[in-house]
Design a protein around this motif. Structure first.
Motif, PDB file in Angstrom:
ATOM      1  N   TYR A  69       0.978  -1.324   0.074  1.00 13.35           N
ATOM      2  CA  TYR A  69       0.189   0.337  -0.508  1.00 13.35           C
ATOM      3  C   TYR A  69       1.052   1.327   0.265  1.00 13.35           C
ATOM      4  O   TYR A  69       2.318   1.196   0.498  1.00 13.35           O
ATOM      5  N   ILE A  70       0.739   1.962  -0.383  1.00  7.46           N
ATOM      6  CA  ILE A  70       1.076   3.171  -0.289  1.00  7.46           C
ATOM      7  C   ILE A  70       1.486   3.637  -0.013  1.00  7.46           C
ATOM      8  O   ILE A  70       0.748   4.706   1.241  1.00  7.46           O
ATOM      9  N   GLY A  71       2.507   4.485   0.832  1.00  9.18           N
ATOM     10  CA  GLY A  71       2.821   4.985   2.118  1.00  9.18           C
ATOM     11  C   GLY A  71       3.293   4.144   3.117  1.00  9.18           C
ATOM     12  O   GLY A  71       3.123   4.579   4.517  1.00  9.18           O
ATOM     13  N   MET A  72       3.697   2.678   3.138  1.00 10.52           N
ATOM     14  CA  MET A  72       2.778   1.718   4.166  1.00 10.52           C
ATOM     15  C   MET A  72       4.389   0.741   3.733  1.00 10.52           C
ATOM     16  O   MET A  72       4.911   0.153   2.420  1.00 10.52           O
ATOM     17  N   THR A  73       4.726   0.220   4.752  1.00  4.12           N
ATOM     18  CA  THR A  73       5.778  -0.784   4.503  1.00  4.12           C
ATOM     19  C   THR A  73       5.444  -2.218   3.784  1.00  4.12           C
ATOM     20  O   THR A  73       4.203  -2.487   4.653  1.00  4.12           O
ATOM     21  N   ARG A  74       5.823  -2.701   3.263  1.00  8.54           N
ATOM     22  CA  ARG A  74       5.716  -3.969   2.281  1.00  8.54           C
ATOM     23  C   ARG A  74       5.772  -4.924   3.073  1.00  8.54           C
ATOM     24  O   ARG A  74       7.446  -5.404   3.789  1.00  8.54           O
ATOM     25  N   GLN A  75       5.176  -6.030   2.782  1.00  9.96           N
ATOM     26  CA  GLN A  75       6.012  -7.155   3.561  1.00  9.96           C
ATOM     27  C   GLN A  75       5.132  -8.480   2.804  1.00  9.96           C
ATOM     28  O   GLN A  75       3.947  -8.613   2.180  1.00  9.96           O
ATOM     29  N   GLU A  76       5.310  -9.702   3.328  1.00 10.83           N
ATOM     30  CA  GLU A  76       5.778 -11.385   3.010  1.00 10.83           C
ATOM     31  C   GLU A  76       4.610 -11.729   4.022  1.00 10.83           C
ATOM     32  O   GLU A  76       5.373 -11.568   4.743  1.00 10.83           O
ATOM     33  N   VAL A  77       3.432 -12.622   3.778  1.00  9.76           N
ATOM     34  CA  VAL A  77       3.260 -13.144   4.842  1.00  9.76           C
ATOM     35  C   VAL A  77       3.005 -14.610   4.859  1.00  9.76           C
ATOM     36  O   VAL A  77       2.211 -15.296   3.170  1.00  9.76           O
ATOM     37  N   ALA A  78       3.299 -15.757   5.162  1.00 11.14           N
ATOM     38  CA  ALA A  78       3.271 -17.039   4.815  1.00 11.14           C
ATOM     39  C   ALA A  78       1.853 -17.917   4.636  1.00 11.14           C
ATOM     40  O   ALA A  78       1.519 -17.415   6.784  1.00 11.14           O
ATOM     41  N   VAL A  79       0.981 -17.657   4.054  1.00 17.71           N
ATOM     42  CA  VAL A  79      -0.341 -18.709   5.057  1.00 17.71           C
ATOM     43  C   VAL A  79      -0.110 -19.858   6.160  1.00 17.71           C
ATOM     44  O   VAL A  79      -0.876 -19.575   7.362  1.00 17.71           O
ATOM     45  N   ASN A  80       0.491 -21.029   5.834  1.00 14.11           N
ATOM     46  CA  ASN A  80       0.543 -21.822   6.499  1.00 14.11           C
ATOM     47  C   ASN A  80      -0.118 -22.416   7.264  1.00 14.11           C
ATOM     48  O   ASN A  80      -0.303 -22.711   8.480  1.00 14.11           O
ATOM     49  N   GLY A  81      -0.818 -22.574   6.359  1.00 10.38           N
ATOM     50  CA  GLY A  81      -2.429 -23.383   6.563  1.00 10.38           C
ATOM     51  C   GLY A  81      -3.762 -22.688   7.557  1.00 10.38           C
ATOM     52  O   GLY A  81      -4.613 -22.722   7.896  1.00 10.38           O
ATOM     53  N   ARG A  82      -3.099 -21.427   7.506  1.00 11.46           N
ATOM     54  CA  ARG A  82      -4.020 -20.871   8.016  1.00 11.46           C
ATOM     55  C   ARG A  82      -5.405 -20.108   6.589  1.00 11.46           C
ATOM     56  O   ARG A  82      -4.965 -19.226   5.697  1.00 11.46           O
TER      57      ARG A  82
END
Length: 534
Positions: A94-107
Motif C-alpha cells: 500500500y502506498i506509504g506503508m511498508t511492504r510485507q510478505e506473509v506465509a499462509v501456513n495453513g491459516r
C-alpha cells in the motif's frame, strides 16, 4: 476508438483493443488463525493501519503467480483470495506503508496491521512555492516519482498518472491516438465551470490538465498532486479543482550525461471481431425477419427498388464468390507506437544545462488514423553571484493528427469493394458507408505548435530568506483542415463538396514574485511565504 451505430450493436459484439497496463505495488504487516491440510484454500482477512482504521485499496498478491493473481481490499479493509496450497505466500502492499510478505501456513484468516514507511515520510514533496517533508504535510498530497512511470508508453503527462494516486481520475473516452483525457481530482465541483485541475510545470501554471502533450514524459522527475484546500491557498481560485505540479529534469552537479531511449509498443485486439461473416446465414435471417414483418424478402436473386441486386440463398450457396472482409480493410493488424528520446546534460560550478529531444508516433487501430509529435526542451541554470541564480527553460512542440476513424467495418460482405471498371461499388447514389472510398477521398488533419518559455531569478537575501521572480510565456497555435468529397459523403453531397479550415491562436503571460522564509529551531522549523502574481 470504435464508433458503433444501432445496427452494429445488433449484429456484433466488438471487443476493445488490448491495452498495456503497468502495475506497481508498495507495502505492510501480519497475524492469523489456522487451517491444516494441503490443496487449494481460501484465505480471508482484514487490513488496518496502526490506529486501527481499515485500509481500502490494499494490494494482496499471490507471490510467484504468473500471470499475477491478486485482489484489493474493500472499503472495510476486507479481502478474500484463493491460494493453490496451504504453504502459499501473500504479498501485501500500500502506498506509504511498508511492504510485507506473509506465509499462509495453513491459516484461513489473516489480520493485518500496516506500518508507515519511515523512508517515504522523509521524502521531500513540492507544494507550489516551496517543498516540505512528507512527515510535515498538513494537506493531502500524492507524489509520483520517475521510477514508477519511466517505462509507461504515454503521449502526455495525464497518461502517466492513470491509476497512480488515490482520488485522481484519468478517463479516456476512447483509444484514438493523441486524444485528450478527462482529469478529475475527487470528482466534479462545478456544474458549468471547469472541473479540471490546474497543471503547473516548473512553476509555470499552464492551465487545465487533460491535454498536456508539450512536455516530454521522459523529462519528468516527479509529479505532486495537491488534492485539498492547500491547493487554493497557494494558487487561488485556479487551484479550486486541485493542482498537479510537474518537475522536469535538470543537470546533475559536476557531470556530463548523454542518453538515447527507444521504445516500441504494439497493440492488437484481445480477440477476433465477432462479426457476421457467412452471407448465407445473413440472407436467411434477413429474409425471415422481413417476411415476419409483412415485407417481401430481399435475397431472392432480383434487383430491389433501389436498383441493388441481392442474390438468392441458393446462389450464395453455389456460385456467389464475393465475401468481403471489411474489417481487414478498415483495421490495422498491429498498430505500432514509437517513442524516441535523446538527452544531453552537463554541469559545472557555475552553469548547468539540459537539452532533450523527443519524437513520438502513435498509430490508431484504423488505417491512416495517426498522431505524431516532436519536441525540444532546453533548461539552463547559471550562478550569477554566490547568492544569485538565474534559470531559463524553453519548450518547442509540434504535432499533427490525421483523423480517419469511424469507418464502416460492419458493411454487408456481399458488397464488393470495386466495380468491374475499377470504380468504388456503391449500392445507391446515397451510399455513404463505403469505408475505402471515404478514406481515400476525404481529409481531416490538425497541425499544432506550442512555444513555452520561462525565466527566473533566485536571490538568497539571507540564509533563511529567498526571493524568486519568474516570468512565463506560452504561445499556441493549431490549424484544422477538413474536406469531404461530393460523391461519397452526405455532407459533401448536400453542399456540392464540403471543406473547412479552423485556426486557433493563444498567448499567455504570467509574472510571479514570491519570498520563502524558513528558520530551523532544533527539531522544528518556522516558515512562510508571500507573493505577487500578474
Amino acid at each position: 476508438r470504435m464508433k458503433m451505430n444501432r445496427r452494429t450493436r445488433k449484429f456484433m459484439n466488438l471487443p476493445l483493443p488490448l491495452m498495456l497496463l503497468t502495475f506497481r505495488f508498495y507495502s505492510m504487516t501480519v497475524q492469523a488463525e489456522s487451517h491444516q491440510g494441503s490443496g487449494k484454500i481460501t484465505v480471508k482477512g482484514v487490513v488496518k493501519d496502526t490506529w486501527g482504521e481499515p485500509l481500502m485499496g490494499v494490494s494482496v498478491l499471490l507471490k510467484g503467480s504468473n500471470p499475477p493473481v491478486g485482489v484489493i481490499t474493500d472499503i472495510d479493509g476486507n479481502f478474500s483470495i484463493e491460494t493453490p496450497s496451504a504453504s502459499s505466500v501473500l504479498e501485501f502492499s500500500y502506498i506509504g506503508m511498508t511492504r510485507q510478505e506473509v506465509a499462509v501456513n495453513g491459516r484461513t484468516t489473516l489480520n493485518i496491521i500496516m506500518d508507515e514507511d519511515a523512508i517515504a515520510l522523509g521524502e521531500t514533496v513540492v507544494i507550489g512555492y516551496g517543498s516540505v517533508k512528507k512527515s510535515d504535510l498538513t494537506g493531502s498530497v500524492a507524489s509520483v516519482k520517475t521510477e514508477a512511470i519511466k517505462d509507461i508508453p504515454a503521449n502526455s503527462i495525464e497518461g502517466l498518472l492513470q491509476g497512480r494516486a488515490a482520488g485522481l481520475q484519468v478517463i479516456n473516452s476512447s483509444q484514438d491516438p493523441g486524444l485528450a483525457a478527462t482529469v478529475r481530482i475527487r470528482g466534479n465541483s462545478s456544474l458549468r465551470g471547469s472541473n479540471s485541475p490546474l497543471i503547473v510545470v516548473d512553476g509555470f501554471p499552464l492551465g487545465d490538465a487533460g491535454d498536456l502533450k508539450q512536455v516530454n514524459t521522459d523529462d519528468i522527475v516527479s509529479m505532486e498532486i495537491l488534492k485539498d484546500a492547500s491547493a487554493s491557498a497557494i494558487y487561488g481560485s485556479r487551484g479550486a479543482n486541485g493542482v498537479i505540479i510537474v518537475t522536469t529534469r535538470r543537470a546533475k552537479q559536476g557531470s556530463t550525461t548523454v542518453s538515447v531511449k527507444q521504445q516500441l509498443t504494439f497493440s492488437q485486439f484481445s480477440s477476433k471481431l465477432d462479426l457476421w461473416r457467412d452471407p448465407v446465414l445473413i440472407a436467411m435471417l434477413n429474409n425471415e425477419s422481413r417476411v415476419n414483418g409483412g415485407l417481401q424478402p430481399l435475397y431472392i436473386g432480383a434487383i430491389n427498388s433501389a436498383g441493388v441486386y441481392f442474390p438468392s440463398i441458393e446462389e450464395l450457396q453455389t456460385t456467389w464468390t464475393t465475401n468481403t472482409r471489411w474489417d481487414d480493410l478498415v483495421f490495422r493488424d498491429a498498430p505500432v507506437s514509437n517513442n524516441t528520446t535523446f538527452s544531453v546534460s552537463s554541469s559545472n560550478d557555475k552553469t548547468s544545462f539540459s537539452l532533450s529531444g523527443n519524437y513520438f508516433t502513435d498509430q490508431g487501430v484504423y488505417v491512416n488514423d495517426d498522431y505524431t509529435k516532436g519536441g525540444i526542451n532546453l533548461n539552463v541554470d547559471h550562478k550569477i553571484y554566490e547568492n544569485v541564480k538565474a534559470r531559463f527553460s524553453n519548450i518547442l512542440y509540434s504535432g499533427s493528427r490525421d483523423n480517419n476513424g469511424g469507418q464502416a467495418y460492419w458493411r454487408n460482405p456481399i458488397y464488393p469493394v470495386y466495380n468491374e471498371d475499377g470504380t468504388y461499388y456503391q449500392t445507391t447514389s446515397t451510399d455513404y458507408d463505403h469505408p475505402i472510398a471515404i478514406r481515400e477521398n476525404s481529409y481531416d488533419k490538425t497541425k499544432m505548435f506550442d512555444n513555452i518559455t520561462s525565466g527566473a531569478v533566485e536571490w538568497d537575501i539571507l540564509p533563511v530568506l529567498k526571493l524568486t521572480s519568474q516570468l512565463n510565456y506560452k504561445y499556441g497555435k493549431s490549424t484544422n483542415d477538413q474536406y469531404r468529397p461530393q460523391k461519397y459523403t452526405q455532407i459533401g453531397t448536400e453542399n456540392g463538396g464540403w471543406g473547412v479550415i479552423k485556426n486557433t491562436e493563444s498567448q499567455n503571460i504570467v509574472s510571479e514574485t514570491f519570498a520563502n522564509y524558513l528558520q530551523p529551531f532544533g527539531k522544528h522549523d518556522v516558515g512562510g511565504n508571500g507573493r505577487t502574481f500578474v
